[in-house]
Write a protein that holds these residues in place. Sequence first.
Motif, PDB file in Angstrom:
ATOM      1  N   LEU A 128     104.700  66.111  -3.597  1.00 41.48           N
ATOM      2  CA  LEU A 128     105.105  65.756  -2.780  1.00 41.48           C
ATOM      3  C   LEU A 128     106.339  65.589  -1.600  1.00 41.48           C
ATOM      4  CD1 LEU A 128     104.548  61.870  -4.435  1.00 41.48           C
ATOM      5  CD2 LEU A 128     103.370  62.495  -3.087  1.00 41.48           C
ATOM      6  N   GLU A 129     107.226  66.539  -1.658  1.00 44.20           N
ATOM      7  CA  GLU A 129     107.968  66.867  -0.809  1.00 44.20           C
ATOM      8  C   GLU A 129     107.954  67.465   0.238  1.00 44.20           C
ATOM      9  OE1 GLU A 129     111.332  66.704  -0.965  1.00 44.20           O
ATOM     10  OE2 GLU A 129     112.798  65.833  -2.206  1.00 44.20           O
ATOM     11  N   GLY A 130     106.903  68.295  -0.104  1.00 40.83           N
ATOM     12  CA  GLY A 130     105.944  69.662   0.564  1.00 40.83           C
ATOM     13  C   GLY A 130     105.452  68.754   1.773  1.00 40.83           C
ATOM     14  N   ARG A 131     105.528  66.922   1.710  1.00 35.23           N
ATOM     15  CA  ARG A 131     104.988  65.882   3.036  1.00 35.23           C
ATOM     16  C   ARG A 131     105.918  65.376   3.647  1.00 35.23           C
ATOM     17  NH1 ARG A 131      99.889  62.785  -0.406  1.00 35.23           N
ATOM     18  NH2 ARG A 131      99.562  64.623  -1.733  1.00 35.23           N
ATOM     19  N   ARG A 132     106.685  65.791   3.615  1.00 36.74           N
ATOM     20  CA  ARG A 132     108.377  65.787   4.119  1.00 36.74           C
ATOM     21  C   ARG A 132     108.911  64.334   4.339  1.00 36.74           C
ATOM     22  NH1 ARG A 132     109.474  69.993   7.532  1.00 36.74           N
ATOM     23  NH2 ARG A 132     110.693  68.491   9.342  1.00 36.74           N
ATOM     24  N   PRO A 133     108.593  63.586   2.823  1.00 37.93           N
ATOM     25  CA  PRO A 133     109.089  62.300   3.336  1.00 37.93           C
ATOM     26  C   PRO A 133     110.848  62.395   4.072  1.00 37.93           C
ATOM     27  CG  PRO A 133     109.298  62.841   0.893  1.00 37.93           C
ATOM     28  CD  PRO A 133     108.372  64.283   1.948  1.00 37.93           C
ATOM     29  N   ALA A 134     111.293  60.738   4.549  1.00 40.88           N
ATOM     30  CA  ALA A 134     112.616  61.405   4.767  1.00 40.88           C
ATOM     31  C   ALA A 134     113.436  60.524   3.152  1.00 40.88           C
ATOM     32  CB  ALA A 134     112.629  59.473   5.571  1.00 40.88           C
ATOM     33  N   SER A 135     113.128  60.110   2.106  1.00 39.22           N
ATOM     34  CA  SER A 135     113.629  60.581   0.957  1.00 39.22           C
ATOM     35  C   SER A 135     112.653  60.549  -0.354  1.00 39.22           C
ATOM     36  CB  SER A 135     114.824  59.846   0.203  1.00 39.22           C
ATOM     37  OG  SER A 135     114.668  58.076   0.681  1.00 39.22           O
ATOM     38  N   LEU A 136     112.834  61.231  -1.588  1.00 33.88           N
ATOM     39  CA  LEU A 136     111.979  60.826  -2.153  1.00 33.88           C
ATOM     40  C   LEU A 136     112.631  60.799  -3.535  1.00 33.88           C
ATOM     41  CD1 LEU A 136     109.069  61.413  -3.710  1.00 33.88           C
ATOM     42  CD2 LEU A 136     109.683  63.784  -3.615  1.00 33.88           C
ATOM     43  N   GLU A 137     112.679  59.452  -4.673  1.00 34.28           N
ATOM     44  CA  GLU A 137     113.758  59.513  -6.034  1.00 34.28           C
ATOM     45  C   GLU A 137     112.347  58.870  -6.951  1.00 34.28           C
ATOM     46  OE1 GLU A 137     116.599  60.155  -6.010  1.00 34.28           O
ATOM     47  OE2 GLU A 137     117.416  59.881  -4.083  1.00 34.28           O
ATOM     48  N   VAL A 138     113.174  59.247  -7.737  1.00 35.67           N
ATOM     49  CA  VAL A 138     111.640  58.397  -9.011  1.00 35.67           C
ATOM     50  C   VAL A 138     112.855  57.560  -9.656  1.00 35.67           C
ATOM     51  CG1 VAL A 138     110.797  59.404 -10.685  1.00 35.67           C
ATOM     52  CG2 VAL A 138     111.285  60.920  -9.441  1.00 35.67           C
ATOM     53  N   VAL A 139     111.790  56.524 -10.199  1.00 33.53           N
ATOM     54  CA  VAL A 139     112.362  55.458 -11.076  1.00 33.53           C
ATOM     55  C   VAL A 139     111.093  56.014 -12.742  1.00 33.53           C
ATOM     56  CG1 VAL A 139     113.592  53.801  -9.563  1.00 33.53           C
ATOM     57  CG2 VAL A 139     111.276  53.055 -10.551  1.00 33.53           C
TER      58      VAL A 139
END
Length: 193
Positions: A128-139
Amino acid sequence: MHDSKDFNVPANPYGSDVEAVLISEEQIAARIQEMADAVSERYRDSGDLILVCVLKGAVFFLSDFARALSIPSQQEFMAVSSYGNAASSSGVVRILKDLDRDIEGKHVLIVEDIIDSGLTLSWLIRNLEGRRPASLEVVSLLRKPEVVKADIDLLEVGFDIPHEFVVGYGLDYAENYRDLPFVGTLKPEIYAD
Ligand code: IMP
Ligand code: MG
């Protein structure tokens, strides 16, 4: 067969299969509200929040979590499968169903049911990082002790649980028990055949 004699286990569709309740329905609901409050606070001013749910285990958590948020969210679903030995996660993952939308520039929150080795999740984060989101977090609702090896930062964790196989609230054994409203353990004889 389907009437539990243990008064500590609430009446449920699987009755006496369940050995013990680890986390009750009430405890789950209370903790989800706390996590949702923290997440709402964090994303309040950031605009669109996309919740990414990994099928199928996290569906129940996603559904309650999204409704406990005090900010709007959109929901996306992914299905993945690990190659090789099914008994332990290999970290090699294949996408069975991808997101329906582009997440570039969006705030993305992965909603997980349980993290064991964390190998599947590590792969998903890289993907998912490779798709360039503004931010990426996990719960994640649950976390087992093994995950320390994978070194994954989690925004919120519901409960740290022992290294033990659990079912319910989305978690299955051979596709059963997902519909239990609590998280619990099964009697050893259930695994015996
Ligand atoms: P891992 O973190 O890559 O090792 O794999 C996590 C996945 O394994 C979860 O998403 C679940 O599908 C499954 N899993 C791990 N522990 C349990 C458990 O105790 N009960 C049911 N499924 C589990
Ligand atoms: Mg899962």
